[in-house]
Design an enzyme around this catalytic site. Structure first.
Site, mmCIF file in Angstrom:
data_model
loop_
_atom_site.group_PDB
_atom_site.id
_atom_site.type_symbol
_atom_site.label_atom_id
_atom_site.label_comp_id
_atom_site.label_asym_id
_atom_site.label_seq_id
_atom_site.Cartn_x
_atom_site.Cartn_y
_atom_site.Cartn_z
ATOM 1 N N GLU A 1 0.914 -1.001 0.078
ATOM 2 C CA GLU A 1 0.100 0.092 -0.103
ATOM 3 C C GLU A 1 0.851 1.107 -0.019
ATOM 4 O OE1 GLU A 1 -2.931 -0.498 3.300
ATOM 5 O OE2 GLU A 1 -3.637 -2.181 2.420
ATOM 6 N N CYS B 1 3.467 8.274 1.329
ATOM 7 C CA CYS B 1 3.807 7.184 2.346
ATOM 8 C C CYS B 1 4.288 5.897 1.522
ATOM 9 C CB CYS B 1 3.111 7.107 3.433
ATOM 10 S SG CYS B 1 3.615 5.866 4.677
ATOM 11 N N CYS C 1 6.860 -7.593 6.613
ATOM 12 C CA CYS C 1 8.006 -7.239 7.207
ATOM 13 C C CYS C 1 8.497 -8.352 8.389
ATOM 14 C CB CYS C 1 7.679 -5.881 8.198
ATOM 15 S SG CYS C 1 9.274 -5.387 8.949
ATOM 16 N N CYS D 1 7.210 -6.202 15.113
ATOM 17 C CA CYS D 1 6.957 -5.340 16.066
ATOM 18 C C CYS D 1 5.620 -5.514 16.768
ATOM 19 C CB CYS D 1 7.020 -3.879 15.784
ATOM 20 S SG CYS D 1 8.682 -3.254 15.358
ATOM 21 N N CYS E 1 2.262 -3.624 15.422
ATOM 22 C CA CYS E 1 2.237 -3.306 13.833
ATOM 23 C C CYS E 1 1.456 -4.351 13.254
ATOM 24 C CB CYS E 1 3.772 -3.115 13.471
ATOM 25 S SG CYS E 1 3.785 -2.866 11.598
ATOM 26 N N CYS F 1 -1.350 5.117 9.996
ATOM 27 C CA CYS F 1 0.006 4.132 10.292
ATOM 28 C C CYS F 1 -0.310 2.951 10.658
ATOM 29 C CB CYS F 1 0.857 5.044 11.415
ATOM 30 S SG CYS F 1 1.434 6.489 10.824
HETATM 31 N N1 SAH Z 1 9.645 -0.209 9.369
HETATM 32 C C1 SAH Z 1 9.847 1.174 9.462
HETATM 33 C C2 SAH Z 1 8.778 2.066 8.571
HETATM 34 C C3 SAH Z 1 7.520 1.532 8.629
HETATM 35 S S1 SAH Z 1 6.394 1.689 9.873
HETATM 36 C C4 SAH Z 1 9.934 1.419 10.910
HETATM 37 O O1 SAH Z 1 9.214 0.499 11.972
HETATM 38 O O2 SAH Z 1 10.063 2.528 11.135
HETATM 39 C C5 SAH Z 1 6.089 3.496 10.206
HETATM 40 C C6 SAH Z 1 5.755 4.002 11.506
HETATM 41 O O3 SAH Z 1 4.362 3.519 12.012
HETATM 42 C C7 SAH Z 1 6.730 3.138 12.582
HETATM 43 O O4 SAH Z 1 6.941 4.417 13.539
HETATM 44 C C8 SAH Z 1 5.621 2.249 13.110
HETATM 45 O O5 SAH Z 1 6.287 1.966 14.355
HETATM 46 C C9 SAH Z 1 4.513 2.741 13.218
HETATM 47 N N2 SAH Z 1 3.284 1.918 13.516
HETATM 48 C C10 SAH Z 1 3.137 0.705 13.175
HETATM 49 N N3 SAH Z 1 2.170 0.030 13.465
HETATM 50 C C11 SAH Z 1 1.351 1.112 14.224
HETATM 51 C C12 SAH Z 1 0.028 1.304 14.851
HETATM 52 N N4 SAH Z 1 -0.954 0.335 14.744
HETATM 53 N N5 SAH Z 1 -0.246 2.685 14.969
HETATM 54 C C13 SAH Z 1 0.385 3.475 14.981
HETATM 55 N N6 SAH Z 1 1.613 3.385 14.503
HETATM 56 C C14 SAH Z 1 2.244 2.153 14.180
HETATM 57 FE FE1 SF4 Z 2 8.218 -3.936 10.387
HETATM 58 FE FE2 SF4 Z 2 6.173 -2.781 11.325
HETATM 59 FE FE3 SF4 Z 2 8.250 -3.015 12.973
HETATM 60 FE FE4 SF4 Z 2 8.300 -1.165 10.878
HETATM 61 S S1 SF4 Z 2 6.816 -1.038 12.824
HETATM 62 S S2 SF4 Z 2 10.043 -2.611 11.557
HETATM 63 S S3 SF4 Z 2 7.120 -2.305 9.293
HETATM 64 S S4 SF4 Z 2 7.050 -4.623 12.040
#
Ligand code: SAH
Ligand code: SF4
Length: 378
Positions: A97, A110, A117, A121, A124, A346
């Site tokens: 996306e 974005c 991934c 995390c 996420c 996000c």
């Molecule tokens: N992998 C990279 C970039 C993609 S994520 C990273 O982790 O930085 C982009 C941002 O959205 C990151 O800061 C991530 O931690 C945040 N994010 C992921 N899941 C989220 C959620 N459910 N609610 C709010 N922010 C989230």
């Molecule tokens: Fe991967 Fe989501 Fe963690 Fe970013 S926040 S490194 S996209 S698992």
């Protein structure tokens, strides 16, 4: 193997020097590279026959050896607030996306770097999909190309719709370094999208060795996904922290921004999770942790997705957290949630990842158990 059977080179993903090398390799003048690049990125042309300043013989040669192939657009949605979301299919068969967010005269795109991934995390939804594939440089810059086309902002120089690009879509960009770097170079090149280096931001969860390597190649802005002010909590939220803990990570980020000079700062992203990392003591630890780090802080209220196990803090709790950091002298913004009606916020980016890690199967299995248990209770 004759040239006729060799796979065609996708010119969409080539930087200016790579494009010039390509033309030289087929016995043509290097300046042709710049001409073709302009057709692709400024005028959105994907067919060599439309390139009127390229002679017929060269066009035929190009048709035999090269192509201009953006990823396939599966859908385009426009939110009530002007946010747009594209789902695009990449060569591996997965979908990723791309989201466009207009705000205060800026237009931020974005962009995704991987299908899924591997880093998992805990909060996420992309992580819950597991990992399928790295995007090619053409698939990454192709997302910018598609968005630019959809605004009809051609030639790109006039009244640009896309003023900023953030590598904050699906995936960890530093784990797809070799494709992400050229794509960002095309974003910044004049014959590409001419976006200033300050306005191209790479967001990472903290792949330390690649941050140093990045500094050797580009001078884009850097955002760090911090999410926790101590190692114990960060180990739980961002498992990569076990490999690269906070002291090493912050030193590396400081080194990166110091090399940029010109008063540029690190962006700290901090997703606020109710009762997990949003308490006054977390703000205090953050103040101590970041006291020598030239940075601005972006708080992201958690965007829920089914069965995540987390909640978004109340607006009051978010404001209290922000105020505490602000009083300590930090510049702090709270990211407003945009495009929720089209699932473009996000962490809500899911795409359709053909998971290789089988993590999504486990996630779906757990979800099913939860749903069965809930059905039994009713
Ligand atoms: N992998 C990279 C970039 C993609 S994520 C990273 O982790 O930085 C982009 C941002 O959205 C990151 O800061 C991530 O931690 C945040 N994010 C992921 N899941 C989220 C959620 N459910 N609610 C709010 N922010 C989230
Ligand atoms: Fe991967 Fe989501 Fe963690 Fe970013 S926040 S490194 S996209 S698992």
């Amino acid at each position: 193997m004759s040239d006729q059977t060799a796979p065609k080179v996708n010119l969409l993903g080539l930087t200016k020097p790579q494009m010039e090398d390509f033309f030289e390799s087929i016995g043509e003048k290097r300046f042709r590279g710049g001409q073709v690049m302009q057709w692709i990125h400024h005028f959105g042309v994907t067919d060599f026959t439309g390139m009127t300043n390229v002679g017929k013989a060269l066009r035929a040669k190009l048709e035999a050896r090269a192509e201009i192939r953006p990823p396939e657009v599966v859908s385009e949605d426009i939110s009530a607030d002007g946010t747009r979301k594209w789902v695009v299919r990449v060569a591996s068969g997965s979908c990723v996306e791309t989201v466009y967010i207009p705000q205060n005269g800026r237009g931020t795109l974005c962009v995704s770097s991987q299908a899924g991934c591997a880093l998992d995390c805990s909060f996420c939804s992309t992580g819950k999909q597991g990992f399928n594939s790295d995007l090619t440089s053409a698939e990454i810059i192709g997302q910018v190309w598609i968005a630019n086309q959809s605004f009809g902002s051609v030639p790109a120089k006039i009244d640009r719709a896309i003023t900023n690009v953030v590598m904050m879509g699906m995936g960890e960009p530093l784990l797809n370094f070799d494709n992400v770097v050229p794509a960002m170079q095309i974003m910044m090149e004049d014959l590409g999208y001419g976006i200033s280096k300050r306005k191209v931001t790479l967001s990472t969860s903290g792949v330390v060795p690649m941050i140093d390597k990045l500094a050797e190649h580009v001078d884009v802005s850097l955002a760090l996904s911090l999410h926790a002010p101590n190692d114990e909590l960060r180990n739980q939220l961002v498992p990569l922290n076990k490999k690269y803990p906070l002291d090493v990570l912050l030193d590396t980020c400081k080194r990166y921004v110091a090399r940029l000079g010109e008063k540029r700062v690190l962006t700290i992203e901090y997703t606020l999770l109710k009762g997990v990392n949003d308490q006054p003591e977390h703000a205090e630890q953050m103040i101590a942790l970041l006291k020598d780090v030239p940075c601005k802080i972006n708080l992201i209220p958690f965007n829920p997705f089914p069965h995540s196990g987390y909640e978004r803090p109340s607006n009051n709790a978010i404001r209290r957290f922000q105020d505490k950091l602000h009083h300590a002298g930090f510049s702090v913004t709270v990211r407003t949630t945009r495009g929720e009606d089209i699932d473009a916020a996000c962490g809500q980016l899911v795409g359709q990842v053909m998971d290789k890690t089988r993590r999504s199967e486990r996630y779906i299995a757990v979800r099913q158990l939860d749903e069965d248990a809930a059905a039994n209770r009713n």
